[in-house]
Design a protein around this motif. Structure first.
Motif, PDB file in Angstrom:
ATOM      1  N   GLN A  56       0.503  -1.487   0.082  1.00  0.00           N
ATOM      2  CA  GLN A  56       0.011   0.186   0.015  1.00  0.00           C
ATOM      3  C   GLN A  56       0.541   1.113  -0.007  1.00  0.00           C
ATOM      4  O   GLN A  56       0.387   2.314  -0.527  1.00  0.00           O
ATOM      5  CB  GLN A  56      -0.295   0.233   0.690  1.00  0.00           C
ATOM      6  CG  GLN A  56      -2.375  -1.193   0.846  1.00  0.00           C
ATOM      7  CD  GLN A  56      -2.903  -0.828   2.633  1.00  0.00           C
ATOM      8  OE1 GLN A  56      -2.755  -0.472   3.694  1.00  0.00           O
ATOM      9  NE2 GLN A  56      -3.828  -2.001   1.956  1.00  0.00           N
ATOM     10  N   VAL A  57       1.706   1.423   1.219  1.00  0.00           N
ATOM     11  CA  VAL A  57       2.545   2.323   0.907  1.00  0.00           C
ATOM     12  C   VAL A  57       3.307   2.196  -0.554  1.00  0.00           C
ATOM     13  O   VAL A  57       3.932   3.848  -1.342  1.00  0.00           O
ATOM     14  CB  VAL A  57       4.000   2.616   1.908  1.00  0.00           C
ATOM     15  CG1 VAL A  57       4.977   3.329   1.997  1.00  0.00           C
ATOM     16  CG2 VAL A  57       2.587   2.064   3.563  1.00  0.00           C
ATOM     17  N   SER A  58       4.046   1.520  -0.888  1.00  0.00           N
ATOM     18  CA  SER A  58       4.827   1.852  -2.899  1.00  0.00           C
ATOM     19  C   SER A  58       3.670   2.405  -3.569  1.00  0.00           C
ATOM     20  O   SER A  58       4.310   2.981  -3.848  1.00  0.00           O
ATOM     21  CB  SER A  58       4.994   0.429  -2.420  1.00  0.00           C
ATOM     22  OG  SER A  58       5.788   0.302  -4.378  1.00  0.00           O
TER      23      SER A  58
ATOM     24  N   LEU B 265       3.253   6.088  -2.548  1.00  0.00           N
ATOM     25  CA  LEU B 265       5.359   6.502  -2.816  1.00  0.00           C
ATOM     26  C   LEU B 265       4.618   6.819  -4.284  1.00  0.00           C
ATOM     27  O   LEU B 265       5.687   7.544  -6.068  1.00  0.00           O
ATOM     28  CB  LEU B 265       5.912   5.808  -2.465  1.00  0.00           C
ATOM     29  CG  LEU B 265       6.199   5.794  -1.080  1.00  0.00           C
ATOM     30  CD1 LEU B 265       6.739   4.955  -0.728  1.00  0.00           C
ATOM     31  CD2 LEU B 265       5.990   7.162  -0.733  1.00  0.00           C
ATOM     32  N   GLU B 266       4.283   5.365  -4.840  1.00  0.00           N
ATOM     33  CA  GLU B 266       4.366   5.847  -6.773  1.00  0.00           C
ATOM     34  C   GLU B 266       3.244   6.924  -7.395  1.00  0.00           C
ATOM     35  O   GLU B 266       4.253   7.728  -7.820  1.00  0.00           O
ATOM     36  CB  GLU B 266       3.779   4.460  -7.200  1.00  0.00           C
ATOM     37  CG  GLU B 266       4.954   3.657  -7.237  1.00  0.00           C
ATOM     38  CD  GLU B 266       4.691   2.190  -8.166  1.00  0.00           C
ATOM     39  OE1 GLU B 266       3.472   2.013  -8.426  1.00  0.00           O
ATOM     40  OE2 GLU B 266       5.635   1.691  -7.816  1.00  0.00           O
TER      41      GLU B 266
ATOM     42  N   THR C  53       2.556  12.553  -9.446  1.00  0.00           N
ATOM     43  CA  THR C  53       2.090  13.526  -9.414  1.00  0.00           C
ATOM     44  C   THR C  53       3.089  14.713  -9.363  1.00  0.00           C
ATOM     45  O   THR C  53       2.899  15.797 -10.169  1.00  0.00           O
ATOM     46  CB  THR C  53       1.650  13.183  -8.591  1.00  0.00           C
ATOM     47  OG1 THR C  53      -0.242  12.856  -8.303  1.00  0.00           O
ATOM     48  CG2 THR C  53       0.412  14.615  -7.431  1.00  0.00           C
ATOM     49  N   ARG C  54       3.872  14.115  -8.708  1.00  0.00           N
ATOM     50  CA  ARG C  54       5.448  15.354  -8.957  1.00  0.00           C
ATOM     51  C   ARG C  54       5.404  15.352 -10.545  1.00  0.00           C
ATOM     52  O   ARG C  54       5.854  16.312 -10.823  1.00  0.00           O
ATOM     53  CB  ARG C  54       6.179  14.649  -7.611  1.00  0.00           C
ATOM     54  CG  ARG C  54       7.205  15.936  -7.399  1.00  0.00           C
ATOM     55  CD  ARG C  54       8.549  15.661  -7.044  1.00  0.00           C
ATOM     56  NE  ARG C  54       9.769  14.802  -7.331  1.00  0.00           N
ATOM     57  CZ  ARG C  54       9.617  13.185  -6.584  1.00  0.00           C
ATOM     58  NH1 ARG C  54       9.517  13.104  -5.213  1.00  0.00           N
ATOM     59  NH2 ARG C  54      10.183  12.550  -7.448  1.00  0.00           N
TER      60      ARG C  54
END
Length: 111
Positions: A87-89, A92-93, A98-99
């Motif tokens: 989930q965290v991965s 972060l993706e 978005t960035r």
């Protein structure tokens, strides 16, 4: 059936069950802080105890039951941590995408 191995493995089971409770509660920071204590206890328990084959049958049976409970709890903790990591991965993706999109928009519109 008094044996220090029983108390050692019982203590290890208690630590492992505490980790499992934290994983079930998704208290990830606390869980990650608690893992080294469980690992140290496991190492000390394994280092300080003889093989099960050297135990009387009643102690061997009790230790085997404790080890199975520890293993079951550890497996569930691992499953929950692995799911959390996935989930965290993904999050972060998404943040990275978005960035990157923000940079592209900024370049495209001269920002």
């Amino acid at each position: 059936m008094s044996d220090t191995r029983l108390s050692d493995y019982t203590h290890l089971l208690e630590l492992t069950q505490a980790l499992l409770a934290l994983a079930r509660a998704e208290a990830w920071d606390t869980l990650l802080d608690a893992i080294p204590a469980q690992q140290a206890a496991m190492a000390a328990t394994l280092r300080g105890n003889d093989a099960l084959s050297n135990c009387p049958a009643d102690i061997r049976a009790a230790l085997t039951a404790l080890i199975k409970q520890i293993d079951t709890a550890n497996r569930e903790v691992l499953e929950r941590v692995t799911a959390w990591r996935t989930q965290v991965s993904a999050i972060l993706e998404e943040i990275n995408a978005t960035r990157q999109n923000g940079k592209r928009i900024s370049r495209a519109y001269g920002g």
